[in-house]
Design a protein around this motif. Sequence first.
Motif, mmCIF file in Angstrom:
data_model
loop_
_atom_site.group_PDB
_atom_site.id
_atom_site.type_symbol
_atom_site.label_atom_id
_atom_site.label_comp_id
_atom_site.label_asym_id
_atom_site.label_seq_id
_atom_site.Cartn_x
_atom_site.Cartn_y
_atom_site.Cartn_z
ATOM 1 N N TYR A 72 11.741 -27.457 11.835
ATOM 2 C CA TYR A 72 13.018 -28.034 11.401
ATOM 3 C C TYR A 72 13.526 -29.028 12.451
ATOM 4 C CZ TYR A 72 18.043 -28.391 10.791
ATOM 5 O OH TYR A 72 19.321 -28.882 10.689
ATOM 6 N N LEU A 73 13.543 -28.607 13.719
ATOM 7 C CA LEU A 73 14.027 -29.492 14.783
ATOM 8 C C LEU A 73 13.157 -30.738 14.907
ATOM 9 C CD1 LEU A 73 14.991 -26.896 17.529
ATOM 10 C CD2 LEU A 73 16.534 -28.225 16.084
ATOM 11 N N TYR A 74 11.860 -30.557 14.750
ATOM 12 C CA TYR A 74 10.938 -31.692 14.815
ATOM 13 C C TYR A 74 11.228 -32.695 13.693
ATOM 14 C CZ TYR A 74 6.586 -34.277 15.400
ATOM 15 O OH TYR A 74 5.663 -35.272 15.612
ATOM 16 N N SER A 75 11.627 -32.198 12.545
ATOM 17 C CA SER A 75 11.900 -33.085 11.409
ATOM 18 C C SER A 75 13.178 -33.900 11.591
ATOM 19 C CB SER A 75 11.985 -32.271 10.119
ATOM 20 O OG SER A 75 13.194 -31.528 10.069
ATOM 21 N N LEU A 76 14.110 -33.419 12.426
ATOM 22 C CA LEU A 76 15.358 -34.158 12.642
ATOM 23 C C LEU A 76 15.061 -35.497 13.297
ATOM 24 C CD1 LEU A 76 17.753 -31.337 13.879
ATOM 25 C CD2 LEU A 76 17.659 -32.377 11.616
ATOM 26 N N GLY A 77 15.581 -36.538 12.693
ATOM 27 C CA GLY A 77 15.334 -37.879 13.201
ATOM 28 C C GLY A 77 14.065 -38.500 12.670
ATOM 29 N N ARG A 78 13.241 -37.688 12.014
ATOM 30 C CA ARG A 78 12.007 -38.215 11.434
ATOM 31 C C ARG A 78 12.099 -38.207 9.908
ATOM 32 N NH1 ARG A 78 10.362 -35.428 16.039
ATOM 33 N NH2 ARG A 78 9.049 -36.660 17.429
ATOM 34 N N THR A 79 12.194 -37.018 9.329
ATOM 35 C CA THR A 79 12.232 -36.917 7.866
ATOM 36 C C THR A 79 13.559 -36.350 7.368
ATOM 37 O OG1 THR A 79 11.197 -34.728 7.918
ATOM 38 C CG2 THR A 79 9.733 -36.633 7.700
ATOM 39 N N ARG A 80 14.391 -35.851 8.257
ATOM 40 C CA ARG A 80 15.717 -35.339 7.876
ATOM 41 C C ARG A 80 16.790 -36.190 8.527
ATOM 42 N NH1 ARG A 80 15.795 -29.784 6.018
ATOM 43 N NH2 ARG A 80 13.761 -28.866 6.320
ATOM 44 N N GLN A 81 17.933 -36.251 7.875
ATOM 45 C CA GLN A 81 19.076 -36.957 8.444
ATOM 46 C C GLN A 81 19.578 -36.191 9.657
ATOM 47 O OE1 GLN A 81 21.180 -39.538 6.913
ATOM 48 N NE2 GLN A 81 20.050 -39.860 5.033
ATOM 49 N N PRO A 82 20.140 -36.726 10.679
ATOM 50 C CA PRO A 82 20.285 -38.180 10.819
ATOM 51 C C PRO A 82 18.983 -38.818 11.292
ATOM 52 C CG PRO A 82 21.229 -37.083 12.719
ATOM 53 C CD PRO A 82 20.748 -35.996 11.777
ATOM 54 N N TYR A 83 18.545 -39.845 10.593
ATOM 55 C CA TYR A 83 17.329 -40.557 10.979
ATOM 56 C C TYR A 83 17.564 -41.288 12.290
ATOM 57 C CZ TYR A 83 15.779 -39.678 6.226
ATOM 58 O OH TYR A 83 15.412 -39.063 5.069
ATOM 59 N N GLY A 84 16.508 -41.363 13.087
ATOM 60 C CA GLY A 84 16.594 -42.138 14.315
ATOM 61 C C GLY A 84 16.852 -41.328 15.566
ATOM 62 N N LYS A 85 17.511 -40.176 15.472
ATOM 63 C CA LYS A 85 17.786 -39.362 16.648
ATOM 64 C C LYS A 85 16.783 -38.215 16.680
ATOM 65 C CE LYS A 85 21.363 -37.208 19.354
ATOM 66 N NZ LYS A 85 20.553 -37.113 20.517
ATOM 67 N N VAL A 86 15.680 -38.439 17.355
ATOM 68 C CA VAL A 86 14.635 -37.426 17.474
ATOM 69 C C VAL A 86 15.136 -36.326 18.400
ATOM 70 C CG1 VAL A 86 12.303 -36.989 18.307
ATOM 71 C CG2 VAL A 86 12.784 -39.029 16.960
ATOM 72 N N VAL A 87 15.002 -35.083 17.974
ATOM 73 C CA VAL A 87 15.533 -33.942 18.714
ATOM 74 C C VAL A 87 14.482 -33.308 19.616
ATOM 75 C CG1 VAL A 87 16.576 -31.653 18.437
ATOM 76 C CG2 VAL A 87 17.250 -33.517 16.931
ATOM 77 N N THR A 88 13.247 -33.247 19.151
ATOM 78 C CA THR A 88 12.161 -32.660 19.947
ATOM 79 C C THR A 88 10.881 -33.443 19.696
ATOM 80 O OG1 THR A 88 10.988 -30.617 20.531
ATOM 81 C CG2 THR A 88 11.502 -30.931 18.211
ATOM 82 N N TYR A 89 9.983 -33.365 20.642
ATOM 83 C CA TYR A 89 8.754 -34.138 20.564
ATOM 84 C C TYR A 89 7.534 -33.275 20.288
ATOM 85 C CZ TYR A 89 11.740 -37.744 22.387
ATOM 86 O OH TYR A 89 12.763 -38.633 22.531
ATOM 87 N N SER A 90 7.742 -32.002 20.011
ATOM 88 C CA SER A 90 6.607 -31.100 19.857
ATOM 89 C C SER A 90 6.808 -30.127 18.703
ATOM 90 C CB SER A 90 6.423 -30.296 21.152
ATOM 91 O OG SER A 90 5.385 -29.375 21.004
ATOM 92 N N LEU A 91 5.719 -29.818 18.043
ATOM 93 C CA LEU A 91 5.733 -28.750 17.046
ATOM 94 C C LEU A 91 5.376 -27.406 17.681
ATOM 95 C CD1 LEU A 91 4.075 -30.564 14.022
ATOM 96 C CD2 LEU A 91 6.389 -29.620 14.112
ATOM 97 N N ASP A 92 4.946 -27.431 18.919
ATOM 98 C CA ASP A 92 4.528 -26.231 19.639
ATOM 99 C C ASP A 92 5.314 -26.184 20.949
ATOM 100 O OD1 ASP A 92 3.051 -23.903 20.135
ATOM 101 O OD2 ASP A 92 1.540 -25.015 21.244
ATOM 102 N N SER A 93 6.374 -25.418 20.974
ATOM 103 C CA SER A 93 7.325 -25.428 22.087
ATOM 104 C C SER A 93 7.216 -24.183 22.961
ATOM 105 C CB SER A 93 8.740 -25.511 21.512
ATOM 106 O OG SER A 93 9.701 -25.282 22.500
#
Length: 143
Positions: free
Chosen positions: A51-72
């Motif tokens: 979910y966090l990975y999708s923020l800024g990529r495929t979920r609103q708000p677009y543009g503000k990437v929250v995390t850079y990894s799917l494996d944290s």
Amino acid sequence: MKVTDRQSDLDLLWPQFRANLERWLAQAAATFPQFDIRVTETRRTQARQKYLYSLGRTRQPYGKVVTYSLDSNHQYGLAADIAIIRKRTGKAEWGWNTWKTIYAKVAPESYGLERLEWEMPHLQIAGADGYRLKHRELGLIKT
């Protein structure tokens, strides 16, 4: 529990990391009494990480990437996010200079912790990636 829900319970952290983090938090609070320095997120499930990975990529708000990894490292209980709240105003401090000042005076490295240059609120156990490689023998369970 919904994927948008955060876990901030320190009991969810790997015990060695928790002990290091608690010592750092106590020293940071003593050194900077004008701030309430608190843990805002500890352990994450795979669903929350996605979910966090999708923020800024495929979920609103677009543009503000929250995390850079799917494996944290959060998924192993090896990382936590913190917030700095100014006691006088109750407002969070997000300026990098505040974070840098706190980290300079109370160095996470002195407590067996490391930070990420690109994500100031994130602290993890020093050498977290090595712990993940040995997760089975250490009893670390990925959530």
